[in-house]
Enzyme design. Structure first.
Site, PDB file in Angstrom:
ATOM      1  N   PHE A 283       0.910  -1.143   0.132  1.00 58.21           N
ATOM      2  CA  PHE A 283       0.023  -0.122  -0.050  1.00 58.21           C
ATOM      3  C   PHE A 283       0.983   1.185   0.146  1.00 58.21           C
ATOM      4  CE2 PHE A 283      -2.642   3.424   1.604  1.00 58.21           C
ATOM      5  CZ  PHE A 283      -3.699   3.303   0.917  1.00 58.21           C
TER       6      PHE A 283
ATOM      7  N   ASP B 191       9.459   2.304   1.723  1.00 55.46           N
ATOM      8  CA  ASP B 191       8.382   3.239   2.128  1.00 55.46           C
ATOM      9  C   ASP B 191       8.113   2.963   3.493  1.00 55.46           C
ATOM     10  OD1 ASP B 191       5.950   3.963   3.063  1.00 55.46           O
ATOM     11  OD2 ASP B 191       4.688   3.296   1.011  1.00 55.46           O
TER      12      ASP B 191
ATOM     13  N   LYS C 165       2.860   9.714   8.522  1.00 56.02           N
ATOM     14  CA  LYS C 165       2.005   9.371   9.527  1.00 56.02           C
ATOM     15  C   LYS C 165       2.467   9.787  10.909  1.00 56.02           C
ATOM     16  CE  LYS C 165      -0.241   5.263   7.582  1.00 56.02           C
ATOM     17  NZ  LYS C 165      -1.609   5.326   7.894  1.00 56.02           N
TER      18      LYS C 165
HETATM   19  C1  LIG Z   1       3.243   2.227   3.782  1.00 56.21           C
HETATM   20  C2  LIG Z   1       2.133   3.370   3.525  1.00 56.21           C
HETATM   21  N1  LIG Z   1       2.587   4.222   2.455  1.00 56.21           N
HETATM   22  C3  LIG Z   1       1.484   5.275   1.842  1.00 56.21           C
HETATM   23  C4  LIG Z   1       0.588   5.619   2.764  1.00 56.21           C
HETATM   24  C5  LIG Z   1      -0.369   6.678   2.500  1.00 56.21           C
HETATM   25  O1  LIG Z   1      -0.081   7.687   3.326  1.00 56.21           O
HETATM   26  P1  LIG Z   1      -1.309   8.857   3.371  1.00 56.21           P
HETATM   27  O2  LIG Z   1      -2.663   8.544   3.657  1.00 56.21           O
HETATM   28  O3  LIG Z   1      -0.636   9.838   4.398  1.00 56.21           O
HETATM   29  O4  LIG Z   1      -1.251   9.414   1.774  1.00 56.21           O
HETATM   30  C6  LIG Z   1       0.244   4.641   3.978  1.00 56.21           C
HETATM   31  C7  LIG Z   1      -1.005   4.986   4.485  1.00 56.21           C
HETATM   32  O5  LIG Z   1      -1.414   4.075   5.279  1.00 56.21           O
HETATM   33  C8  LIG Z   1       0.789   3.543   4.211  1.00 56.21           C
HETATM   34  O6  LIG Z   1       0.606   2.954   5.191  1.00 56.21           O
END
Ligand SMILES: Cc1ncc(COP(=O)(O)O)c(C=O)c1O
Length: 395
Positions: free
Chosen positions: A135, A220, A249
């Site tokens: 994700f 990520d 986050k």
């Molecule tokens: C691993 C990861 N990358 C990217 C995101 C996207 O972040 P945002 O919701 O702040 O755009 C999330 C959100 O859950 C995530 O868990």
């Protein structure tokens, strides 16, 4: 008192499946609804409130900064942004930082950076290999990067330049690579896709192969970073260093911020090639600096590690007791509990009634991502509520 759910239905787009509670206040690991009911918060704003709700260090920094300078354009130097960049670089393996406002935006920027690298050093290579069940965010390009068809299908056709391959298989990455590949992008531990842990040698093997192929490794760490998995960054568990890392986050304990970090050799943007109006503004950076400094100075990552083990041990005991618990997995305070049937929603609702907030990760799985500052008592309290709820379900 207003009927908030009714008003929400009238005015808000139907994007969220909300629980029937309107939260109005938070303190530490607890939140309160409009009727004054208290809940122990093991959702943590989706792994965001690293220091808990309204931590004095964050409230103090935000209040002071709000009364001093909130926003200027990135044409000018601002002190909180530079101090935060310095703190991140001093405490990670990366050399340069860019700030934005969310996780998806950080990943978009990371992919743009990898494409610039591809243009400069790899004959224009632009493709990024990502994993199934990953994700990476909700923008169109990050939906293409996210290897889950439920997120992709509604938005086809998606932007080109992403290949999704099986997680935990370096052979799958090798097979998907071509002379158009500029980077591999992975979560060190997959969060939304199921709290899926990498095999012990996976990330090191991917790192070695990226080096051999001359392409970049993007990690990520939007969900895993800033102490969540028991070290400041999850890459530390696996003996690898990314060329690019993204954060968001938990970085500012609730104030929106995202960050792209890169090694010097991968830091190839030139002026005008990337930017952001709000990114790195003094308010968000002051909140992030206060959060990160507190985490580092007080070894909050160590607490997340200890409390993660304590929580996991408690969940393992529940697994012994209830046969319909099929798996307990996680790292630090990112933990999942898998169930034999699609009963996660009913467990979430029953926990809610008893004053515990937990996340339905999948129809058959729960996820726990409490603040990193929790103690044994709070874990015990959550385990007692879960035990009660699961006993009712067991009949
Ligand atoms: C691993 C990861 N990358 C990217 C995101 C996207 O972040 P945002 O919701 O702040 O755009 C999330 C959100 O859950 C995530 O868990």
């Amino acid at each position: 008192m207003s009927n908030w759910p009714e008003l929400e239905q009238k005015y808000f787009m139907r994007t969220f499946e909300r629980l029937p509670v309107t939260l109005v206040r938070g303190q530490g690991a607890r939140v309160w609804d409009e009727d004054g009911r208290e809940y122990l918060d093991f959702v943590g704003g989706w792994a965001v409130t690293s220091l808990g709700h309204c931590h004095p260090a964050v409230v103090g920094a935000v209040s002071e900064q709000a009364g001093t300078l909130i926003q200027v354009s990135n044409q000018f130097y601002t002190v909180p942004q530079i101090r935060l960049a310095e703190l991140l670089v001093q405490n990670s393996c990366l050399d340069k930082v860019f700030f934005c406002n969310s996780g998806a935006e950080a990943n978009e920027g990371a992919v743009k950076l990898a494409r610039r690298y591809g243009k400069r050093y790899l004959n224009g290579a632009y493709e990024v290999i990502t994993a199934t069940d990953s994700f990476h965010g909700r923008t169109l390009a990050m939906v293409a990067a996210t290897g889950q068809s439920k997120h992709q299908k509604p938005y086809l056709p998606l932007p080109a330049g992403f290949v999704n391959v099986a997680y935990n298989s370096v052979d799958a990455i090798k097979a998907a690579a071509s002379d158009q590949t500029c980077a591999v992008m992975l979560e060190p531990v997959q969060g939304e896709g199921g709290v899926n842990l990498p095999d012990n040698d996976y990330l090191a093997a991917v790192r070695a192969w990226c080096d051999q192929a001359g392409i970049l490794l993007i990690l990520d760490e939007i969900q895993t970073g800033v102490g969540r998995t028991g070290t400041l960054f999850a890459y530390e568990h696996y003996g690898v260093e990314p060329d690019i890392m993204t954060l968001a986050k938990g970085l500012a304990s609730g104030i929106p911020i995202g960050a792209i970090l890169a090694k010097d050799r991968a830091s190839v943007f030139t002026p005008g090639e990337h930017g952001s109006t709000f990114g790195g503004n003094p308010l968000a950076c002051a909140a992030a600096y206060a959060t990160l400094k507190f985490i580092i100075d007080n070894d909050i990552s160590g607490n997340a590690n200890r409390m993660g083990q304590y929580l996991t041990a408690g969940l393992e005991r529940l697994k012994q007791k209830f046969q319909f618990i099929t798996d307990v997995r996680g790292r630090g305070l990112l933990v999942a509990l898998e169930l034999a049937g699609d009963i996660a929603q009913s467990v979430v609702m029953a926990c809610l009634e008893r004053g515990l907030l937990v996340n339905r990760l999948k129809p058959n799985a729960l996820r726990f991502m409490p603040p990193l500052i929790i103690g044994n008592d709070e874990v015990d309290e959550a385990l007692v509520i879960l035990d009660t709820v699961l006993s009712t379900i067991a009949g």
